[in-house]
Design an enzyme around this catalytic site. Structure first.
Site, mmCIF file in Angstrom:
data_model
loop_
_atom_site.group_PDB
_atom_site.id
_atom_site.type_symbol
_atom_site.label_atom_id
_atom_site.label_comp_id
_atom_site.label_asym_id
_atom_site.label_seq_id
_atom_site.Cartn_x
_atom_site.Cartn_y
_atom_site.Cartn_z
ATOM 1 N N ASN A 1 -52.462 -82.741 8.436
ATOM 2 C CA ASN A 1 -53.066 -82.037 9.571
ATOM 3 C C ASN A 1 -54.462 -82.552 9.906
ATOM 4 O O ASN A 1 -55.200 -81.936 10.665
ATOM 5 C CB ASN A 1 -53.119 -80.531 9.298
ATOM 6 C CG ASN A 1 -53.966 -80.174 8.080
ATOM 7 O OD1 ASN A 1 -54.571 -81.050 7.450
ATOM 8 N ND2 ASN A 1 -54.018 -78.889 7.747
ATOM 9 N N ASP B 1 -62.779 -82.268 -4.149
ATOM 10 C CA ASP B 1 -62.199 -80.948 -3.914
ATOM 11 C C ASP B 1 -61.286 -80.580 -5.082
ATOM 12 O O ASP B 1 -61.025 -81.388 -5.967
ATOM 13 C CB ASP B 1 -61.435 -80.909 -2.582
ATOM 14 C CG ASP B 1 -60.362 -81.996 -2.500
ATOM 15 O OD1 ASP B 1 -60.129 -82.715 -3.492
ATOM 16 O OD2 ASP B 1 -59.742 -82.130 -1.421
ATOM 17 N N HIS C 1 -56.978 -83.046 7.738
ATOM 18 C CA HIS C 1 -58.091 -82.556 6.920
ATOM 19 C C HIS C 1 -58.700 -83.664 6.069
ATOM 20 O O HIS C 1 -58.051 -84.645 5.721
ATOM 21 C CB HIS C 1 -57.688 -81.342 6.065
ATOM 22 C CG HIS C 1 -56.775 -81.615 4.916
ATOM 23 N ND1 HIS C 1 -55.794 -80.734 4.534
ATOM 24 C CD2 HIS C 1 -56.688 -82.647 4.023
ATOM 25 C CE1 HIS C 1 -55.155 -81.215 3.486
ATOM 26 N NE2 HIS C 1 -55.684 -82.378 3.148
ATOM 27 N N GLU D 1 -60.184 -77.971 6.465
ATOM 28 C CA GLU D 1 -59.012 -77.775 7.303
ATOM 29 C C GLU D 1 -59.375 -77.728 8.795
ATOM 30 O O GLU D 1 -60.545 -77.546 9.155
ATOM 31 C CB GLU D 1 -58.321 -76.459 6.912
ATOM 32 C CG GLU D 1 -57.790 -76.423 5.479
ATOM 33 C CD GLU D 1 -56.411 -77.060 5.342
ATOM 34 O OE1 GLU D 1 -56.210 -78.193 5.821
ATOM 35 O OE2 GLU D 1 -55.524 -76.411 4.757
#
Length: 239
Positions: free
Chosen positions: A136, A67, A138, A143
């Site tokens: 979170n 990413d 991810h 996400e």
């Protein structure tokens, strides 16, 4: 999912690198996806050490970036590719023809997604993906709420991802979007490796451990569904 509880960061890095080396010995010419950022640094350093000691030849493999922050590139401090360059590609002197990265400064980001998709297909799919996990939950920049069936795509980053990301940029960038390989591509890897250490990852690890099925509100839970996945987790996060 095979869980390995590790006593510290060095142990996590060593264990993960050992497994990756084993997979490389059995899959010469394979395609490997490694996350950027702080968590995989120790593992990458161990791989480079093994390469320099002729335990493995990293030039015999292909690599793809997981990413990138949209708007950042190789010259920007805190970019994902800077981590891969600094801790893998440059010290191991891996030729550029052996790896694919996102041009996250491109005016045509959809084309960048297609280029990544094509590279994976051309190389017969991912052999192994080495992932960290976000606060979170991810994976990459997939996400909470992500469509698990998506290939590479552009993401509107959520608040805590942007907040945590600021540690890489010293407040000098305002990042709103990311570009990432999709969960479907990562899940299709022959091997899936997850690294988790540090107190900030506790809730994500708890969600992973208690999950009975994959839940896209906590993308990390997909790791448990993979038939050949390994999680190297700081023992402190399991208690």
């Amino acid at each position: 999912m095979k869980l390995t509880a590790v006593k510290n960061y060095a142990s996590m890095s060593n264990e993960a690198a050992s497994l990756i080396i084993q997979v490389m010995r059995e899959n010469e010419g394979g395609l490997f996806c490694f996350a950027g950022g702080d968590t995989p640094v120790g593992t990458l350093e161990e791989l480079v050490k093994a390469h320099k000691n002729k335990v493995i030849n990293l030039h015999k493999f292909h690599f793809i970036e997981l990413d990138e922050w949209v708007g950042l590139g190789e010259d920007d401090e805190g970019s994902c590719i800077q981590y891969l360059n600094r801790y893998l590609f440059q010290p191991a002197e891996i030729p550029q023809k052996n790896y694919h990265i996102f041009d996250a400064k491109s005016k045509d980001l959809e084309k960048e997604c297609q280029r990544a998709d094509d590279y994976i297909k051309e190389n017969g799919g991912l052999t192994l993906s080495l992932l960290g996990v976000g606060v979170n939950g991810h994976l990459g920049f997939n996400e909470p709420g992500v469509n698990f069936d998506q290939p590479a795509h552009i993401v509107e980053l959520q608040g805590n991802t942007k907040e945590v990301g600021q540690k890489y940029f010293d407040g000098s960038y305002e990042i709103d979007r990311g570009i990432t390989l999709g969960i479907s591509q990562l899940f299709a890897s022959k091997y899936l490796l997850l690294l988790a250490n540090g107190e900030t990852k506790r809730q994500a690890v708890e969600q992973l451990m208690k999950s009975e099925q994959a839940n896209n509100q906590w993308p990390v839970t997909i790791v448990k569904e993979h038939s050949n996945s390994y999680a190297f987790i700081d023992n402190n996060l399991l208690h």
